[in-house]
Write a protein that holds these residues in place. Structure first.
Motif, PDB file in Angstrom:
ATOM      1  N   TYR A  48     143.507  77.581   1.572  1.00 26.94           N
ATOM      2  CA  TYR A  48     143.681  76.948   2.590  1.00 26.94           C
ATOM      3  C   TYR A  48     145.503  78.120   3.218  1.00 26.94           C
ATOM      4  O   TYR A  48     145.717  78.740   1.965  1.00 26.94           O
ATOM      5  CB  TYR A  48     144.196  75.365   2.362  1.00 26.94           C
ATOM      6  N   SER A  77     142.728  66.599 -10.342  1.00 32.32           N
ATOM      7  CA  SER A  77     143.538  66.417  -9.137  1.00 32.32           C
ATOM      8  C   SER A  77     144.185  67.896  -8.581  1.00 32.32           C
ATOM      9  O   SER A  77     144.195  68.734  -9.162  1.00 32.32           O
ATOM     10  CB  SER A  77     144.415  65.887  -9.470  1.00 32.32           C
ATOM     11  N   SER A  79     141.784  70.316  -7.745  1.00 35.43           N
ATOM     12  CA  SER A  79     140.248  71.597  -8.708  1.00 35.43           C
ATOM     13  C   SER A  79     139.750  71.739  -7.237  1.00 35.43           C
ATOM     14  O   SER A  79     139.274  72.453  -7.516  1.00 35.43           O
ATOM     15  CB  SER A  79     140.039  71.365  -9.414  1.00 35.43           C
ATOM     16  N   GLY A  80     139.869  70.482  -5.909  1.00 30.97           N
ATOM     17  CA  GLY A  80     138.393  71.098  -4.984  1.00 30.97           C
ATOM     18  C   GLY A  80     138.025  70.287  -4.753  1.00 30.97           C
ATOM     19  O   GLY A  80     136.742  70.198  -3.625  1.00 30.97           O
ATOM     20  N   SER A  82     137.494  67.806  -3.459  1.00 28.50           N
ATOM     21  CA  SER A  82     136.712  66.734  -2.384  1.00 28.50           C
ATOM     22  C   SER A  82     136.718  68.223  -0.916  1.00 28.50           C
ATOM     23  O   SER A  82     135.936  67.841  -0.230  1.00 28.50           O
ATOM     24  CB  SER A  82     138.703  66.131  -0.956  1.00 28.50           C
ATOM     25  N   THR A  83     137.127  69.312  -0.730  1.00 23.79           N
ATOM     26  CA  THR A  83     136.950  70.295  -0.656  1.00 23.79           C
ATOM     27  C   THR A  83     135.434  70.560  -0.764  1.00 23.79           C
ATOM     28  O   THR A  83     134.871  70.579   0.055  1.00 23.79           O
ATOM     29  CB  THR A  83     137.799  71.833  -0.627  1.00 23.79           C
TER      30      THR A  83
END
Ligand code: ADP
Ligand code: MG
Length: 264
Positions: A48, A77, A79-80, A82-83
């Motif tokens: 990003y 939280s 750490s990626g 959802s990405t």
């Protein structure tokens, strides 16, 4: 999906091994060939940008999920997780690497093809449900069907679709709340509606991002029981992101995201 009984499984299963897929296989972990996996990622990178500052989030993720497997992805939280799930679900595209469905690359398809594929083959579930606030639970469940069919086709098969939506809402235990709007439902009930919505187009893969993350433990466990039941009875391949180890331990296999990679 026609014989699916109501799901009430609450049995505990043995904890899965924390099974890590080494990029080179050198640690002896079982390797799953991404070409024969149901859904897989090879060398995924995603950055990003904050102004001109690059924020690397995924730095080469390799992941392969077998058909019918229930995989949990854990990680702290930020750490990626959802990405990664968004990339698997073609909601976003990687900067580098590939996402494959049945060994066929899907991340580089034109946007319309990705939309169509996602709508028909992937069921997506989110922490905050993402239900449409003005629609009832029943209408929310029908909404992906309306989108995939278009007005005329949808209308000509409306009764069939409505029967299916009702059946799915009954399966997730929400048959008594068809006309309720999201604001009239509890968190657990909203997640049940979201699961039924994810199933309406008959996907073979469910991708769930912290599906229990906004719920108390008992309600979260009920939601997990529904997902496990679907996985076991319907052999739905399931990839669930969670930061909750007690939830992850009920999956068949756990992988951990650390510093933008699947830990080796
Ligand atoms: P997780 O789900 O594990 O908590 P995320 O995948 O949401 O992690 O986010 C990973 C990192 O990427 C975080 O540092 C987050 O702030 C950042 N990030 C996520 N989405 C964006 C975005 N759209 N723009 C900029 N940074 C983002
Ligand atoms: Mg997240």
């Amino acid at each position: 999906m026609n014989t699916l009984p109501k799901i009430e499984s609450t049995e505990r299963r043995p904890s899965p091994r924390l099974q890590l897929i080494a990029r080179d296989g050198s640690d002896g972990a079982e390797r799953i060939d991404p070409k024969t996996a149901h859904i897989s990622a090879v060398g995924l990178e995603k950055n990003y940008y904050k102004g001109s500052i690059k924020i690397p989030v995924l730095r080469g993720v390799d992941l392969a999920v077998r058909e019918g497997e229930f995989l949990a992805i854990i990680g702290s939280s930020g750490s990626g997780k959802s990405t990664l799930l968004h990339l698997l679900g073609t909601l976003d595209q990687p900067d580098k690497g590939e996402v494959m469905l049945h060994g066929q690359r899907i991340d580089d398809l034109p946007a319309r093809k990705r939309d169509g594929l996602r709508n028909s083959q992937l069921g997506l579930i989110f922490q905050f449900y993402h239900l449409l606030p003005e629609m009832s639970a029943f209408e929310n469940v029908l909404s992906p069907r309306m989108i995939s069919d278009g007005v005329w086709k949808y209308w000509s098969r409306r009764r069939e679709h409505e029967a299916e939506a009702k059946r799915l809402l009954e399966i997730v235990g929400l048959g008594h709340r068809l006309k309720h709007k999201p604001r009239e439902l509890s968190g657990g009930e909203m997640q049940r509606a979201a699961i039924a919505r994810a199933l309406i187009n008959g996907p073979r893969i469910l991708l769930a991002d912290e599906p229990t993350g906004n719920l108390d433990r008992t309600t979260g466990q009920e939601i997990l029981n529904i997902l496990r039941g679907l996985n076991e009875r319907e052999k739905l391949t399931t990839v669930m992101v969670t930061h909750d180890l007690a939830i992850a331990e009920q999956a068949d296999r756990i992988v951990r995201l650390v510093e933008g990679r699947v830990e080796t």
